[in-house]
Design a protein around this motif. Structure first.
Motif, PDB file in Angstrom:
ATOM      1  N   LYS A 103       0.727  -1.267   0.017  1.00 15.22           N
ATOM      2  CA  LYS A 103       0.072  -0.038   0.043  1.00 15.22           C
ATOM      3  C   LYS A 103       0.865   1.252  -0.115  1.00 15.22           C
ATOM      4  CE  LYS A 103      -4.110  -2.148   0.765  1.00 15.22           C
ATOM      5  NZ  LYS A 103      -5.241  -2.150  -0.243  1.00 15.22           N
ATOM      6  N   THR A 104       0.315   2.328  -0.677  1.00 12.37           N
ATOM      7  CA  THR A 104       1.086   3.568  -0.426  1.00 12.37           C
ATOM      8  C   THR A 104       0.039   4.684   0.039  1.00 12.37           C
ATOM      9  OG1 THR A 104       0.350   4.453  -2.690  1.00 12.37           O
ATOM     10  CG2 THR A 104       2.241   3.052  -2.498  1.00 12.37           C
ATOM     11  N   CYS A 105       0.800   5.602   0.780  1.00 12.80           N
ATOM     12  CA  CYS A 105       0.051   6.856   1.118  1.00 12.80           C
ATOM     13  C   CYS A 105       1.038   8.147   1.176  1.00 12.80           C
ATOM     14  CB  CYS A 105      -0.504   6.474   2.647  1.00 12.80           C
ATOM     15  SG  CYS A 105       0.822   6.440   4.155  1.00 12.80           S
ATOM     16  N   ASN A 106       0.130   9.223   1.510  1.00 16.14           N
ATOM     17  CA  ASN A 106       1.000  10.464   1.517  1.00 16.14           C
ATOM     18  C   ASN A 106       0.557  11.018   2.727  1.00 16.14           C
ATOM     19  OD1 ASN A 106       1.960  11.261  -1.472  1.00 16.14           O
ATOM     20  ND2 ASN A 106       0.218  10.334  -1.959  1.00 16.14           N
ATOM     21  N   PHE A 107       1.635  11.787   3.113  1.00 17.85           N
ATOM     22  CA  PHE A 107       1.765  12.629   4.374  1.00 17.85           C
ATOM     23  C   PHE A 107       1.954  13.892   4.087  1.00 17.85           C
ATOM     24  CE2 PHE A 107       2.628  10.559   8.740  1.00 17.85           C
ATOM     25  CZ  PHE A 107       1.910   9.417   8.352  1.00 17.85           C
ATOM     26  N   LYS A 108       0.873  14.837   4.397  1.00 11.77           N
ATOM     27  CA  LYS A 108       0.839  16.100   4.135  1.00 11.77           C
ATOM     28  C   LYS A 108       1.572  17.096   5.229  1.00 11.77           C
ATOM     29  CE  LYS A 108      -3.766  17.368   6.318  1.00 11.77           C
ATOM     30  NZ  LYS A 108      -3.856  15.881   7.061  1.00 11.77           N
ATOM     31  N   GLU A 109       2.120  18.111   4.781  1.00  9.35           N
ATOM     32  CA  GLU A 109       2.635  19.005   5.693  1.00  9.35           C
ATOM     33  C   GLU A 109       1.702  20.033   6.395  1.00  9.35           C
ATOM     34  OE1 GLU A 109       6.247  22.228   5.256  1.00  9.35           O
ATOM     35  OE2 GLU A 109       6.310  20.642   4.621  1.00  9.35           O
ATOM     36  N   LEU A 110       1.832  20.247   7.660  1.00 13.32           N
ATOM     37  CA  LEU A 110       0.814  21.064   8.209  1.00 13.32           C
ATOM     38  C   LEU A 110       1.442  22.433   8.475  1.00 13.32           C
ATOM     39  CD1 LEU A 110      -0.277  18.688  11.360  1.00 13.32           C
ATOM     40  CD2 LEU A 110      -1.319  19.054   9.026  1.00 13.32           C
ATOM     41  N   MET A 123      -7.086  -7.197   5.882  1.00  5.95           N
ATOM     42  CA  MET A 123      -6.858  -5.782   6.529  1.00  5.95           C
ATOM     43  C   MET A 123      -5.627  -6.201   7.514  1.00  5.95           C
ATOM     44  SD  MET A 123     -10.063  -5.436   9.226  1.00  5.95           S
ATOM     45  CE  MET A 123     -11.340  -5.823   8.083  1.00  5.95           C
ATOM     46  N   GLN A 124      -5.550  -7.411   7.920  1.00  5.01           N
ATOM     47  CA  GLN A 124      -4.472  -7.651   9.142  1.00  5.01           C
ATOM     48  C   GLN A 124      -3.215  -7.402   8.773  1.00  5.01           C
ATOM     49  OE1 GLN A 124      -3.878 -11.898   9.833  1.00  5.01           O
ATOM     50  NE2 GLN A 124      -2.327 -11.390  11.253  1.00  5.01           N
ATOM     51  N   LYS A 125      -2.496  -7.432   7.450  1.00 12.64           N
ATOM     52  CA  LYS A 125      -1.093  -7.021   7.516  1.00 12.64           C
ATOM     53  C   LYS A 125      -0.919  -6.610   6.162  1.00 12.64           C
ATOM     54  CE  LYS A 125       0.483 -11.842   6.811  1.00 12.64           C
ATOM     55  NZ  LYS A 125       0.986 -12.991   7.287  1.00 12.64           N
ATOM     56  N   GLY A 126       0.257  -5.584   6.066  1.00 14.36           N
ATOM     57  CA  GLY A 126       0.569  -5.111   4.766  1.00 14.36           C
ATOM     58  C   GLY A 126       1.719  -4.478   4.831  1.00 14.36           C
ATOM     59  N   VAL A 127       2.456  -3.887   3.575  1.00 12.48           N
ATOM     60  CA  VAL A 127       3.640  -3.175   3.624  1.00 12.48           C
ATOM     61  C   VAL A 127       3.066  -1.811   3.235  1.00 12.48           C
ATOM     62  CG1 VAL A 127       5.744  -2.846   2.472  1.00 12.48           C
ATOM     63  CG2 VAL A 127       4.648  -5.061   2.827  1.00 12.48           C
ATOM     64  N   LEU A 128       3.447  -0.887   3.989  1.00 12.51           N
ATOM     65  CA  LEU A 128       3.014   0.503   3.771  1.00 12.51           C
ATOM     66  C   LEU A 128       4.335   1.472   3.269  1.00 12.51           C
ATOM     67  CD1 LEU A 128       0.661   2.718   3.586  1.00 12.51           C
ATOM     68  CD2 LEU A 128       1.235   2.968   6.076  1.00 12.51           C
ATOM     69  N   ALA A 129       4.216   2.078   2.193  1.00 11.12           N
ATOM     70  CA  ALA A 129       5.237   2.994   1.744  1.00 11.12           C
ATOM     71  C   ALA A 129       4.600   4.222   1.999  1.00 11.12           C
ATOM     72  CB  ALA A 129       5.465   2.797   0.299  1.00 11.12           C
ATOM     73  N   VAL A 130       5.308   5.368   2.512  1.00 12.87           N
ATOM     74  CA  VAL A 130       4.796   6.598   3.163  1.00 12.87           C
ATOM     75  C   VAL A 130       5.710   7.591   2.378  1.00 12.87           C
ATOM     76  CG1 VAL A 130       4.206   8.251   5.030  1.00 12.87           C
ATOM     77  CG2 VAL A 130       4.231   5.617   5.394  1.00 12.87           C
ATOM     78  N   PHE A 131       4.831   8.498   1.557  1.00 10.44           N
ATOM     79  CA  PHE A 131       5.738   9.659   0.705  1.00 10.44           C
ATOM     80  C   PHE A 131       5.198  10.906   1.386  1.00 10.44           C
ATOM     81  CE2 PHE A 131       5.118   5.673  -1.698  1.00 10.44           C
ATOM     82  CZ  PHE A 131       6.513   5.271  -2.211  1.00 10.44           C
ATOM     83  N   LYS A 132       6.025  11.644   0.804  1.00  5.39           N
ATOM     84  CA  LYS A 132       5.546  13.239   1.405  1.00  5.39           C
ATOM     85  C   LYS A 132       4.688  13.995   0.059  1.00  5.39           C
ATOM     86  CE  LYS A 132       7.450  17.690   2.728  1.00  5.39           C
ATOM     87  NZ  LYS A 132       6.541  18.474   1.596  1.00  5.39           N
ATOM     88  N   HIS A 133       3.492  14.596   0.508  1.00  9.02           N
ATOM     89  CA  HIS A 133       2.785  15.129  -0.364  1.00  9.02           C
ATOM     90  C   HIS A 133       3.316  16.384  -0.912  1.00  9.02           C
ATOM     91  CE1 HIS A 133      -0.888  16.277  -2.612  1.00  9.02           C
ATOM     92  NE2 HIS A 133      -1.010  17.618  -1.612  1.00  9.02           N
TER      93      HIS A 133
END
Length: 324
Positions: free
Chosen positions: A154-161, A204-214
């Motif tokens: 999975k991938t997701c983006n983190f936003k800057e506050l 839903m139990q397990k996964g690999v998550l790559a986190v990127f900067k938005h």
């Protein structure tokens, strides 16, 4: 009586310690071995008897692509090893670091050849590039787990506050679970006693998550722009490892979802970690299970050991932890 651990058990215990750090010690050797024994049958079924459970070259810490894709303990070691050196770097740089660990991974030209035909408006482009660059997985429509040891990528983006710190910009969609105009399609949820016995738990139990900067303004971006994005973390999560407070909240959320379906009042309102949400094109009646933004931020905190800061209803991780 003294029990001698096999090589595969030692590797799995080592992977667990790497994943959980000090918590693994507190967890206790007996419980750790119990968990290994519970997984023993699964490992024997999915790992050929003659398959090594250590990197192909222990001296240089290089890995076989087949192990990364099929061998859970070794894949976790690879991810941990890679995560040590990638935070705050651009994706293009980290792909080169990944290739040093696994020389069988595709280079930039091969990635371009494989992904080049996908349009920038493809919302899954970041995920496709992530799967190929870090795990050698080419785009496919298989319903099974992305990695054959049972984890989706999975991938997701983190936003800057405004204060410069970061939290998850988006939910993490896990799987479609029914259609709002046909309540009977939600039977896998309504017939389950708990989220852990629900057929969707496997997804839903397990996964690999790559986190990127938005980056502001990036709605539809090209492959070249994606390669210039910064990666913040690469983690492996497992809901069975969560503390009781987290499990209790997941249980509360699942029961709320289940009750709302029974009342034909499907909504994500009030669900804190696990929620049911619209999925697909505008006006779609399809609903999916997903992790909320807040829970995604919490997962990243748990598996990186980066502390969470809470201010009012907002939670975030300070930017310094991501090497920014």
């Amino acid at each position: 009586m003294t029990h001698k651990l096999s090589k595969s058990q030692l590797n799995e215990l080592y992977a667990m310690i790497l994943e959980k750090g000090q918590e693994a010690v507190l967890f206790g050797a007996a419980e750790a071995m119990k968990k290994i024994q519970q997984n023993q049958v699964h490992n024997e079924e999915t790992t050929p008897a003659n398959e090594e459970t250590t990197p192909a070259n222990e001296e240089t810490n290089t890995y076989r692509l087949e192990d990364i894709q099929k061998n859970g303990p070794i894949s976790i070691l690879y991810i941990k090893h890679l995560n040590e050196s990638i935070k705050g770097k651009r994706i293009s740089e980290t792909f080169e670091l990944a290739r040093k660990l696994c020389p069988e991974l595709p280079g930039k030209e091969e990635i371009q050849a494989c992904i080049g035909n996908y349009k920038a408006r493809d919302k899954g482009l970041l995920g496709k590039i992530t799967e190929l660059g870090y795990f050698g997985q080419k785009p496919n429509s298989s319903p099974g787990a992305d990695l054959s040891w049972g984890a989706d990528i999975k991938t997701c983006n983190f936003k800057e506050l405004r204060n410069g710190h970061l939290n998850s910009k988006e939910r993490l969609t896990i799987t479609n679970c029914g259609k709002k105009d046909d309540i009977s399609t939600f039977s896998k949820i309504t017939n389950a006693d708990s989220y852990e016995t629900c057929p969707y738990y496997e997804k839903m139990q397990k996964g690999v998550l790559a986190v990127f900067k938005h980056n502001d303004g990036e709605k539809y971006i090209t492959m070249e722009q994606i390669m210039n994005k910064h990666i913040l973390a690469l983690i492996v999560y497992d809901l069975s490892d969560m503390n009781q407070d987290v499990k209790n909240q997941l249980c509360t959320d699942f029961n709320d979802i289940k009750q709302r379906i029974k009342e034909n009042n499907i909504s994500q309102a009030g669900q804190k970690y696990l929620h049911i949400h619209p999925h697909g094109s505008k006006n779609s009646t399809t609903r999916a299970l997903g992790f909320t933004n807040k829970f995604v931020t919490k997962l990243v905190s748990i598996y990186t050991n980066y502390p969470i800061t809470e201010k009012g209803k907002s939670i975030y991780i300070e930017r310094e932890h991501f090497g920014l």
